[in-house]
Design a protein around this motif. Structure first.
Motif, mmCIF file in Angstrom:
data_model
loop_
_atom_site.group_PDB
_atom_site.id
_atom_site.type_symbol
_atom_site.label_atom_id
_atom_site.label_comp_id
_atom_site.label_asym_id
_atom_site.label_seq_id
_atom_site.Cartn_x
_atom_site.Cartn_y
_atom_site.Cartn_z
ATOM 1 N N VAL A 98 0.462 -1.496 0.087
ATOM 2 C CA VAL A 98 -0.100 0.047 -0.026
ATOM 3 C C VAL A 98 -0.118 1.049 0.066
ATOM 4 O O VAL A 98 1.895 1.206 1.381
ATOM 5 N N MET A 99 0.628 2.101 -0.836
ATOM 6 C CA MET A 99 1.419 3.440 -0.967
ATOM 7 C C MET A 99 0.680 4.675 0.094
ATOM 8 O O MET A 99 -0.801 4.392 0.274
ATOM 9 N N ILE A 107 3.006 -2.136 4.162
ATOM 10 C CA ILE A 107 3.266 -3.164 3.814
ATOM 11 C C ILE A 107 2.294 -4.593 5.101
ATOM 12 O O ILE A 107 2.293 -3.626 6.387
ATOM 13 N N VAL A 108 0.655 -4.897 4.613
ATOM 14 C CA VAL A 108 0.011 -4.962 5.708
ATOM 15 C C VAL A 108 -0.441 -7.221 5.568
ATOM 16 O O VAL A 108 -0.457 -7.654 4.750
ATOM 17 N N GLU A 109 -0.039 -7.401 6.422
ATOM 18 C CA GLU A 109 -0.212 -8.787 6.723
ATOM 19 C C GLU A 109 -1.217 -9.701 7.451
ATOM 20 O O GLU A 109 -2.058 -8.645 8.056
ATOM 21 N N ASP A 135 3.024 -1.368 -5.494
ATOM 22 C CA ASP A 135 4.025 -1.512 -5.071
ATOM 23 C C ASP A 135 4.902 -1.332 -4.722
ATOM 24 O O ASP A 135 5.552 -0.404 -5.009
ATOM 25 N N VAL A 136 5.250 -1.375 -3.735
ATOM 26 C CA VAL A 136 6.159 -0.926 -2.612
ATOM 27 C C VAL A 136 6.894 -1.623 -1.595
ATOM 28 O O VAL A 136 7.494 -1.039 -0.970
ATOM 29 N N LYS A 137 7.537 -2.609 -1.864
ATOM 30 C CA LYS A 137 8.021 -3.865 -1.304
ATOM 31 C C LYS A 137 9.017 -3.596 -1.373
ATOM 32 O O LYS A 137 9.867 -4.324 -0.872
ATOM 33 N N TYR A 138 9.687 -2.958 -2.441
ATOM 34 C CA TYR A 138 11.207 -2.902 -2.272
ATOM 35 C C TYR A 138 11.911 -1.734 -1.745
ATOM 36 O O TYR A 138 13.203 -1.369 -1.634
ATOM 37 N N PRO A 221 11.737 -0.919 7.340
ATOM 38 C CA PRO A 221 12.342 0.202 5.703
ATOM 39 C C PRO A 221 13.691 0.036 5.148
ATOM 40 O O PRO A 221 14.557 -0.435 6.598
ATOM 41 N N VAL A 222 14.242 -0.046 4.006
ATOM 42 C CA VAL A 222 15.244 0.457 4.375
ATOM 43 C C VAL A 222 15.861 1.488 4.073
ATOM 44 O O VAL A 222 16.974 1.133 4.507
ATOM 45 N N GLU A 223 15.199 2.822 4.428
ATOM 46 C CA GLU A 223 15.212 3.787 4.987
ATOM 47 C C GLU A 223 13.744 4.161 5.201
ATOM 48 O O GLU A 223 13.582 5.095 4.609
ATOM 49 N N PRO A 224 13.924 4.010 6.324
ATOM 50 C CA PRO A 224 12.916 4.889 7.101
ATOM 51 C C PRO A 224 13.016 6.588 7.541
ATOM 52 O O PRO A 224 14.505 6.966 7.015
ATOM 53 N N LEU A 225 12.065 6.245 6.550
ATOM 54 C CA LEU A 225 11.554 7.858 6.826
ATOM 55 C C LEU A 225 11.862 8.735 7.936
ATOM 56 O O LEU A 225 11.677 8.841 9.529
#
Length: 258
Positions: A98-99, A107-109, A135-138, A221-225
């Protein structure tokens, strides 16, 4: 050598504390008895492991969290039986990308006995709260997190050093500490996904720490906001809360989580 990771004090963090979202991550979600079967199913089936808490450290930690949250013993025992059954409804694992507001990735599980219902309900939540499927999994990496507690004492720094050494030998990559009011200390370690079971077993061995608090796979997150303005943060909080409240939701991860 591992460095003590300092949690960013972001606007999002302040909003989450104000609204109480952190309580969910700390285990308050276990107080919702109807979610316990799905939470235990997640530990047993999704993270892997035995349905016997004596043989599954992650499950034992999850059961302690449920008990500490005040979930009745009968509810826990029934949930454990259902989670270990393998053929009960509610065992379809769903992952959604989700964006959210401010281009925050989410990401929602979920675990659901009716995927079509779950998807329809999630889409309704997104429509009402400024989110959309994307598409946000990246933007995330899959990793293990293991948290343990150390007793208070004058030698706590020495024990922490030994704990870190043991964790390093078990493939830990980073850690954070959190001092408690009683002088004890919680320590959370990060590790590669394949090393979660190894690290959990090492840190839950007798004499290593007081107790295992949690063991789970997360989307980090790869790069947390680092900062969100008040309006965006409040909108994100409202969306995350709505998703968390859905019956089928297990966990929610965002790129705004430090």
């Amino acid at each position: 050598m591992l460095q003590h990771a300092v949690t960013c004090r972001t606007q999002w963090s302040k909003i989450k504390q104000k609204k109480g979202i952190n309580d969910i991550q700390k285990g308050a979600v276990y107080s919702r008895a109807y979610k316990v079967p799905r939470l235990l199913t997640s530990v047993i089936r999704l993270d892997g492991g035995s349905p016997d808490p004596e043989q599954n450290n992650s499950l034992a930690a999850a059961l302690r969290r449920a008990k500490d949250a005040g979930v009745p013993k009968d509810n826990i025992e029934n949930a454990l039986k259902k989670a270990a059954g393998g053929k009960d409804k509610g065992d379809t694992h769903l992952t959604f990308e989700v964006m959210g507001p401010g281009s925050v990735g989410i990401i929602v599980e979920c675990l659901s006995d009716n995927p079509n219902r779950t998807i329809k309900f999630l889409n309704s939540i997104l429509k009402d709260n400024g989110g959309r499927m994307a598409d946000v999994k990246y933007l995330f990496k899959r990793e293990g997190r293991v948290k343990v507690a150390l007793d208070a004492g004058d030698d706590i720094e020495t024990r922490l050093e030994k704990l870190v050494e043991a964790a390093l030998d078990a493939d830990a990559e980073d850690f954070e500490t959190e001092d408690q009011e009683d002088g004890s200390r919680n320590v959370e370690f990060k590790c590669p996904q394949p090393s979660l079971h190894k690290l959990t077993s090492v840190l839950s061995a007798p004499g290593v720490a007081r107790e295992l608090l949690s063991s789970e796979l997360v989307y980090a997150p790869v790069e947390p906001l680092e900062e969100l303005d008040d309006e965006t943060g409040e909108g994100l909080d409202k969306l995350v809360q709505a998703i968390e409240d859905a019956d089928d939701t297990l966990k929610v991860w965002t790129t705004a989580d430090a």
